[in-house]
Design a protein around this motif. Structure first.
Motif, mmCIF file in Angstrom:
data_model
loop_
_atom_site.group_PDB
_atom_site.id
_atom_site.type_symbol
_atom_site.label_atom_id
_atom_site.label_comp_id
_atom_site.label_asym_id
_atom_site.label_seq_id
_atom_site.Cartn_x
_atom_site.Cartn_y
_atom_site.Cartn_z
ATOM 1 N N LEU A 24 5.049 -5.422 -8.323
ATOM 2 C CA LEU A 24 4.437 -4.759 -7.166
ATOM 3 C C LEU A 24 4.976 -3.339 -7.018
ATOM 4 O O LEU A 24 4.206 -2.385 -6.839
ATOM 5 C CB LEU A 24 4.707 -5.571 -5.899
ATOM 6 N N ALA A 25 6.291 -3.185 -7.114
ATOM 7 C CA ALA A 25 6.909 -1.859 -6.987
ATOM 8 C C ALA A 25 6.414 -0.922 -8.082
ATOM 9 O O ALA A 25 6.078 0.241 -7.821
ATOM 10 C CB ALA A 25 8.425 -1.983 -7.042
ATOM 11 N N ALA A 26 6.376 -1.415 -9.309
ATOM 12 C CA ALA A 26 5.934 -0.583 -10.432
ATOM 13 C C ALA A 26 4.490 -0.136 -10.249
ATOM 14 O O ALA A 26 4.143 1.019 -10.532
ATOM 15 C CB ALA A 26 6.089 -1.350 -11.746
ATOM 16 N N GLU A 176 -0.981 -9.871 -13.114
ATOM 17 C CA GLU A 176 -0.981 -8.401 -13.127
ATOM 18 C C GLU A 176 -2.241 -7.847 -12.467
ATOM 19 O O GLU A 176 -2.182 -6.876 -11.701
ATOM 20 C CB GLU A 176 -0.865 -7.887 -14.559
ATOM 21 N N GLU A 177 -3.358 -8.472 -12.729
ATOM 22 C CA GLU A 177 -4.622 -8.028 -12.117
ATOM 23 C C GLU A 177 -4.615 -8.283 -10.614
ATOM 24 O O GLU A 177 -5.128 -7.470 -9.836
ATOM 25 C CB GLU A 177 -5.799 -8.757 -12.778
ATOM 26 N N LEU A 182 -3.856 -6.053 -5.039
ATOM 27 C CA LEU A 182 -3.095 -5.935 -3.796
ATOM 28 C C LEU A 182 -2.774 -4.474 -3.494
ATOM 29 O O LEU A 182 -2.907 -4.008 -2.358
ATOM 30 C CB LEU A 182 -1.787 -6.725 -3.890
ATOM 31 N N VAL A 183 -2.325 -3.758 -4.512
ATOM 32 C CA VAL A 183 -1.937 -2.355 -4.319
ATOM 33 C C VAL A 183 -3.158 -1.502 -3.992
ATOM 34 O O VAL A 183 -3.090 -0.605 -3.145
ATOM 35 C CB VAL A 183 -1.192 -1.828 -5.554
ATOM 36 N N ASN A 184 -4.282 -1.781 -4.640
ATOM 37 C CA ASN A 184 -5.505 -1.035 -4.327
ATOM 38 C C ASN A 184 -5.919 -1.244 -2.869
ATOM 39 O O ASN A 184 -6.339 -0.296 -2.194
ATOM 40 C CB ASN A 184 -6.641 -1.471 -5.251
ATOM 41 N N ARG A 185 -5.771 -2.476 -2.392
ATOM 42 C CA ARG A 185 -6.109 -2.760 -0.996
ATOM 43 C C ARG A 185 -5.194 -1.968 -0.062
ATOM 44 O O ARG A 185 -5.632 -1.403 0.938
ATOM 45 C CB ARG A 185 -5.982 -4.257 -0.703
ATOM 46 N N MET A 186 -3.892 -1.961 -0.390
ATOM 47 C CA MET A 186 -2.942 -1.222 0.431
ATOM 48 C C MET A 186 -3.255 0.270 0.426
ATOM 49 O O MET A 186 -3.278 0.913 1.481
ATOM 50 C CB MET A 186 -1.509 -1.459 -0.059
ATOM 51 N N CYS A 187 -3.497 0.820 -0.742
ATOM 52 C CA CYS A 187 -3.748 2.261 -0.858
ATOM 53 C C CYS A 187 -5.030 2.668 -0.133
ATOM 54 O O CYS A 187 -5.073 3.711 0.522
ATOM 55 C CB CYS A 187 -3.804 2.671 -2.321
ATOM 56 N N ASP A 188 -6.073 1.840 -0.232
ATOM 57 C CA ASP A 188 -7.326 2.145 0.471
ATOM 58 C C ASP A 188 -7.093 2.163 1.978
ATOM 59 O O ASP A 188 -7.608 3.032 2.693
ATOM 60 C CB ASP A 188 -8.396 1.102 0.129
ATOM 61 N N TRP A 189 -6.300 1.200 2.469
ATOM 62 C CA TRP A 189 -5.992 1.138 3.901
ATOM 63 C C TRP A 189 -5.159 2.328 4.336
ATOM 64 O O TRP A 189 -5.401 2.927 5.388
ATOM 65 C CB TRP A 189 -5.269 -0.175 4.192
#
Length: 196
Positions: A24-26, A176-177, A182-189
């Protein structure tokens, strides 16, 4: 690029060396190269050094530990996995904290829905994103959808995922996908938050 400093606290039994949090961090740092600060609670430091499992410290002490790590002079998002997310929700009155992101919020202890933790969300003074698996044993979609959550709380559901965001093989996604999602959802928000 998002103008946020990201703090991330771990869950109750697995620290930042867990495969999930490392990936997640990476992924966060690759997608949005913001300042990323892992928060490791003292009990986890002791557990890692001794090799012996131990329970988390009292909740109010964990909140103080988290608050003491936050730099109030910078624009900050406080995040956490499970327990870490619950702690993060109690740090929103600090200057500079613009939002909270919880990965797998523990809405209730497993099998104890009557001992729910909705009160932790009621005192939020900033927007909060909860990314939750529909099969999460600590807060599944059927139960959460029946609750009256505060208007500043957004729940983003990951179909078929459990509390550790492991999905059924039928989903066709690997871990990994899932983490990239998850990260895409966070970044969009966060992009929406930065423009609000």
């Amino acid at each position: 690029m998002l103008n946020f400093s990201i703090y991330m606290a771990h869950g109750a039994s697995a620290g930042h060396e867990s495969a999930f949090l490392k990936k997640l961090a990476a992924t966060i740092c690759r997608n949005e190269p913001a300042q990323y600060t892992p928060i490791t609670f003292d009990y986890m430091v002791e557990m890692t050094s001794s090799g012996r499992r131990r329970p988390p410290a009292k909740f109010n002490l964990l909140v103080e530990e988290y608050k003491n790590k936050i730099d109030p002079k910078i624009n900050t998002i406080v995040c956490g996995k499970s327990l870490g997310g619950r702690v993060a929700t109690q740090c929103t009155e600090i200057n500079g904290v613009a939002g909270v992101v919880c990965f797998g919020f523990p809405f209730y202890p497993q099998g104890k829905k009557d001992k729910h933790r909705l009160a932790f969300l009621e005192a939020l003074t900033v927007p909060c994103l909860i990314i939750q698996g529909t099969r999460d044993a600590l807060g599944n979609k059927e139960w959460v959808d029946q609750q009256n959550l505060p208007t500043n709380v957004t729940v983003s559901w990951v179909e078929g995922a459990d509390h550790d965001f492991k999905v059924l093989k039928s989903s066709g996604m690997n871990q990994e996908e899932v983490i990239t999602d998850l990260v895409n959802r966070m970044c969009d928000w966060l992009k929406l938050l930065s423009h609000s």
